[in-house]
Design a protein around this motif. Structure first.
Motif, PDB file in Angstrom:
ATOM      1  N   SER A 137       0.820  -1.218   0.000  1.00 10.58           N
ATOM      2  CA  SER A 137       0.000   0.000   0.000  1.00 10.58           C
ATOM      3  C   SER A 137       0.846   1.257   0.000  1.00 10.58           C
ATOM      4  CB  SER A 137      -0.942  -0.005   1.211  1.00 10.58           C
ATOM      5  OG  SER A 137      -0.209  -0.083   2.419  1.00 10.58           O
ATOM      6  N   ASN A 138       2.050   1.171   0.558  1.00  6.63           N
ATOM      7  CA  ASN A 138       2.973   2.309   0.526  1.00  6.63           C
ATOM      8  C   ASN A 138       3.353   2.660  -0.903  1.00  6.63           C
ATOM      9  OD1 ASN A 138       5.950   3.523   0.960  1.00  6.63           O
ATOM     10  ND2 ASN A 138       4.738   3.830   2.820  1.00  6.63           N
ATOM     11  N   ILE A 139       3.620   1.630  -1.703  1.00  7.43           N
ATOM     12  CA  ILE A 139       3.978   1.839  -3.108  1.00  7.43           C
ATOM     13  C   ILE A 139       2.768   2.331  -3.898  1.00  7.43           C
ATOM     14  CG2 ILE A 139       4.687   0.657  -5.228  1.00  7.43           C
ATOM     15  CD1 ILE A 139       6.457  -1.133  -3.493  1.00  7.43           C
ATOM     16  N   VAL A 140       1.598   1.752  -3.630  1.00  2.00           N
ATOM     17  CA  VAL A 140       0.368   2.201  -4.301  1.00  2.00           C
ATOM     18  C   VAL A 140       0.140   3.687  -4.028  1.00  2.00           C
ATOM     19  CG1 VAL A 140      -2.141   1.977  -4.380  1.00  2.00           C
ATOM     20  CG2 VAL A 140      -0.705  -0.070  -4.295  1.00  2.00           C
ATOM     21  N   ARG A 141       0.298   4.094  -2.779  1.00  5.96           N
ATOM     22  CA  ARG A 141       0.086   5.497  -2.409  1.00  5.96           C
ATOM     23  C   ARG A 141       1.038   6.425  -3.156  1.00  5.96           C
ATOM     24  NH1 ARG A 141       2.650   6.754   3.002  1.00  5.96           N
ATOM     25  NH2 ARG A 141       4.404   6.964   1.563  1.00  5.96           N
ATOM     26  N   ASP A 142       2.330   6.112  -3.119  1.00 10.13           N
ATOM     27  CA  ASP A 142       3.318   7.009  -3.734  1.00 10.13           C
ATOM     28  C   ASP A 142       3.186   7.042  -5.253  1.00 10.13           C
ATOM     29  OD1 ASP A 142       4.347   7.772  -1.316  1.00 10.13           O
ATOM     30  OD2 ASP A 142       5.972   6.300  -1.324  1.00 10.13           O
ATOM     31  N   MET A 143       2.957   5.896  -5.877  1.00  5.67           N
ATOM     32  CA  MET A 143       2.802   5.877  -7.331  1.00  5.67           C
ATOM     33  C   MET A 143       1.550   6.634  -7.757  1.00  5.67           C
ATOM     34  SD  MET A 143       3.981   2.164  -8.774  1.00  5.67           S
ATOM     35  CE  MET A 143       3.667   2.752 -10.422  1.00  5.67           C
ATOM     36  N   THR A 144       0.489   6.469  -6.980  1.00  9.34           N
ATOM     37  CA  THR A 144      -0.754   7.152  -7.314  1.00  9.34           C
ATOM     38  C   THR A 144      -0.603   8.654  -7.189  1.00  9.34           C
ATOM     39  OG1 THR A 144      -2.067   5.249  -6.599  1.00  9.34           O
ATOM     40  CG2 THR A 144      -3.190   7.376  -6.738  1.00  9.34           C
ATOM     41  N   LEU A 145      -0.054   9.121  -6.085  1.00  5.12           N
ATOM     42  CA  LEU A 145       0.043  10.561  -5.848  1.00  5.12           C
ATOM     43  C   LEU A 145       1.049  11.230  -6.784  1.00  5.12           C
ATOM     44  CD1 LEU A 145      -0.088  10.801  -1.942  1.00  5.12           C
ATOM     45  CD2 LEU A 145      -1.912  11.239  -3.585  1.00  5.12           C
ATOM     46  N   LEU A 146       2.180  10.587  -7.023  1.00  5.62           N
ATOM     47  CA  LEU A 146       3.247  11.233  -7.779  1.00  5.62           C
ATOM     48  C   LEU A 146       3.072  11.136  -9.294  1.00  5.62           C
ATOM     49  CD1 LEU A 146       6.351  10.197  -5.641  1.00  5.62           C
ATOM     50  CD2 LEU A 146       5.264  12.440  -5.752  1.00  5.62           C
ATOM     51  N   GLU A 147       2.466  10.069  -9.779  1.00  2.00           N
ATOM     52  CA  GLU A 147       2.392   9.881 -11.230  1.00  2.00           C
ATOM     53  C   GLU A 147       0.991   9.571 -11.753  1.00  2.00           C
ATOM     54  OE1 GLU A 147       4.562  10.303 -13.754  1.00  2.00           O
ATOM     55  OE2 GLU A 147       5.812  11.235 -12.235  1.00  2.00           O
ATOM     56  N   LEU A 148       0.366   8.569 -11.196  1.00  2.00           N
ATOM     57  CA  LEU A 148      -0.872   8.069 -11.806  1.00  2.00           C
ATOM     58  C   LEU A 148      -2.011   9.076 -11.735  1.00  2.00           C
ATOM     59  CD1 LEU A 148      -0.778   4.378 -10.537  1.00  2.00           C
ATOM     60  CD2 LEU A 148       0.024   5.301 -12.706  1.00  2.00           C
ATOM     61  N   SER A 149      -2.141   9.797 -10.602  1.00  2.00           N
ATOM     62  CA  SER A 149      -3.270  10.713 -10.453  1.00  2.00           C
ATOM     63  C   SER A 149      -3.087  12.007 -11.237  1.00  2.00           C
ATOM     64  CB  SER A 149      -3.481  11.050  -8.971  1.00  2.00           C
ATOM     65  OG  SER A 149      -2.403  11.801  -8.465  1.00  2.00           O
ATOM     66  N   SER A 150      -1.883  12.285 -11.671  1.00  2.00           N
ATOM     67  CA  SER A 150      -1.641  13.521 -12.422  1.00  2.00           C
ATOM     68  C   SER A 150      -1.216  13.222 -13.858  1.00  2.00           C
ATOM     69  CB  SER A 150      -0.574  14.375 -11.716  1.00  2.00           C
ATOM     70  OG  SER A 150       0.619  13.624 -11.505  1.00  2.00           O
ATOM     71  N   THR A 151      -0.070  12.609 -14.029  1.00  2.00           N
ATOM     72  CA  THR A 151       0.470  12.389 -15.370  1.00  2.00           C
ATOM     73  C   THR A 151      -0.384  11.420 -16.183  1.00  2.00           C
ATOM     74  OG1 THR A 151       2.691  12.726 -14.466  1.00  2.00           O
ATOM     75  CG2 THR A 151       2.529  11.780 -16.672  1.00  2.00           C
ATOM     76  N   PHE A 152      -0.630  10.244 -15.632  1.00  2.00           N
ATOM     77  CA  PHE A 152      -1.397   9.245 -16.384  1.00  2.00           C
ATOM     78  C   PHE A 152      -2.810   9.746 -16.658  1.00  2.00           C
ATOM     79  CE2 PHE A 152      -3.828   5.365 -17.033  1.00  2.00           C
ATOM     80  CZ  PHE A 152      -3.004   4.635 -17.861  1.00  2.00           C
ATOM     81  N   MET A 153      -3.397  10.394 -15.655  1.00  2.00           N
ATOM     82  CA  MET A 153      -4.745  10.923 -15.847  1.00  2.00           C
ATOM     83  C   MET A 153      -4.772  11.976 -16.944  1.00  2.00           C
ATOM     84  SD  MET A 153      -6.997  13.371 -13.398  1.00  2.00           S
ATOM     85  CE  MET A 153      -5.955  14.717 -13.954  1.00  2.00           C
ATOM     86  N   CYS A 154      -3.760  12.841 -16.976  1.00  2.00           N
ATOM     87  CA  CYS A 154      -3.748  13.914 -17.967  1.00  2.00           C
ATOM     88  C   CYS A 154      -3.456  13.383 -19.368  1.00  2.00           C
ATOM     89  CB  CYS A 154      -2.733  14.986 -17.569  1.00  2.00           C
ATOM     90  SG  CYS A 154      -3.291  16.011 -16.178  1.00  2.00           S
ATOM     91  N   VAL A 155      -2.732  12.289 -19.481  1.00  2.00           N
ATOM     92  CA  VAL A 155      -2.551  11.663 -20.790  1.00  2.00           C
ATOM     93  C   VAL A 155      -3.905  11.150 -21.302  1.00  2.00           C
ATOM     94  CG1 VAL A 155      -1.528   9.692 -21.993  1.00  2.00           C
ATOM     95  CG2 VAL A 155      -0.128  11.074 -20.461  1.00  2.00           C
ATOM     96  N   VAL A 156      -4.695  10.575 -20.395  1.00  2.00           N
ATOM     97  CA  VAL A 156      -6.044  10.141 -20.775  1.00  2.00           C
ATOM     98  C   VAL A 156      -6.897  11.346 -21.158  1.00  2.00           C
ATOM     99  CG1 VAL A 156      -8.162   9.059 -19.931  1.00  2.00           C
ATOM    100  CG2 VAL A 156      -5.942   8.072 -19.342  1.00  2.00           C
ATOM    101  N   LEU A 157      -6.816  12.415 -20.369  1.00  2.00           N
ATOM    102  CA  LEU A 157      -7.620  13.602 -20.648  1.00  2.00           C
ATOM    103  C   LEU A 157      -7.151  14.319 -21.913  1.00  2.00           C
ATOM    104  CD1 LEU A 157      -8.120  15.090 -17.064  1.00  2.00           C
ATOM    105  CD2 LEU A 157      -9.776  13.865 -18.483  1.00  2.00           C
ATOM    106  N   ALA A 158      -5.885  14.155 -22.273  1.00  2.00           N
ATOM    107  CA  ALA A 158      -5.409  14.746 -23.528  1.00  2.00           C
ATOM    108  C   ALA A 158      -6.167  14.152 -24.701  1.00  2.00           C
ATOM    109  CB  ALA A 158      -3.901  14.514 -23.678  1.00  2.00           C
ATOM    110  N   GLY A 159      -6.485  12.865 -24.609  1.00  3.62           N
ATOM    111  CA  GLY A 159      -7.258  12.236 -25.664  1.00  3.62           C
ATOM    112  C   GLY A 159      -8.706  12.673 -25.664  1.00  3.62           C
ATOM    113  N   LYS A 160      -9.291  12.828 -24.485  1.00  2.00           N
ATOM    114  CA  LYS A 160     -10.704  13.193 -24.409  1.00  2.00           C
ATOM    115  C   LYS A 160     -10.915  14.697 -24.578  1.00  2.00           C
ATOM    116  CE  LYS A 160     -14.762  13.120 -21.434  1.00  2.00           C
ATOM    117  NZ  LYS A 160     -15.040  14.553 -21.677  1.00  2.00           N
TER     118      LYS A 160
END
Length: 243
Positions: free
Chosen positions: A74-97
């Protein structure tokens, strides 16, 4: 390449001259927040939950050493989500939409001469059409990043506890362990920057469309491609500056 960058910067400058009244922008700002932010909540939620679940499962599958405590999952899930997935990955998806939607809308208005009609009426079409989209993106993207971060961690919790990978107590302990509050602000700052880049690059591509329906499709494709590249470059630069 340099000429395109120069035209992009000139385009940004046009957004802030000969502006309309605050009331006009406020009404368009609310409309764009609904079109850009509210309509994107569902896709952001689906992506965040399943990405969090996948990160949890894959992390546990690769923790083969008995020396490593289980709460590290869960420590890794938290850090990966906050640092990359919730911002960068999400915005790559939103770039398409969002990006393709902005480019397609402005491109269609350009080839049907609606933008020329606004200019004839004495309205700064770039400011009137693009500035509300820019402000709405900068405002709603951080909110979507917060939602994405929460749902990503929740997805990891559901996947981990329901499949027996980790107990609820260990998962909660792991997301609290060595938590750095500034990581939340890093995610928000990234979302603001990415929102600015996606909205302005997509608007630039659509606003400068020439030709017909084929060129509108090409402008939408270029908007998504260039936005994704800009997001990834900005992600690296912000990682160097903020961490």
């Amino acid at each position: 390449m340099l000429s395109v960058v120069g035209r992009y910067l000139i385009f940004l400058g046009k957004l802030f001259v000969r502006r309309e009244t605050f009331k006009v922008y406020w009404e368009r700002f609310i409309d764009e927040c609904i079109a850009i932010g509210i309509s994107s909540v569902f896709i952001v939620a689906i992506v965040a939950v399943f990405i969090g679940a996948v990160v949890c499962v894959q992390t546990r599958a690769n923790l083969v050493s008995p020396v490593i405590p289980i709460y590290v999952v869960s420590n890794i899930v938290r850090d990966m989500t906050l640092l990359e997935l919730s911002s960068t990955f999400m915005c790559v998806v939103l770039a398409g939409k969002v990006g393709s939607n902005i480019a397609g809308e402005l491109g269609t208005m350009k080839i049907t001469e609606q933008i020329d009609a606004l200019e004839v009426m004495g309205i700064n079409s770039a400011s009137y059409l693009v500035l509300p989209k820019l402000l709405a993106s900068v405002f709603t993207f951080p909110l979507l990043a917060i939602i994405s971060g929460f749902l990503g961690i929740l997805g990891g919790y559901l996947a981990g506890t329901l499949s027996g990978i980790i107990t609820p107590e260990d998962y909660i302990y792991g997301i609290r362990y060595s938590f750095i509050p500034f990581n939340v602000f890093i995610s928000i700052i990234k979302a603001i920057v990415f929102g600015f880049l996606i909205s302005t690059i997509s608007a630039f591509q659509g606003y400068n469309t020439r030709g017909g329906a084929l060129e509108v499709g090409q402008a939408s494709t270029s908007a998504v491609t260039n936005s994704c590249i800009a997001v990834l470059i900005a992600d690296y630069l912000l990682a160097e500056l903020l961490t």
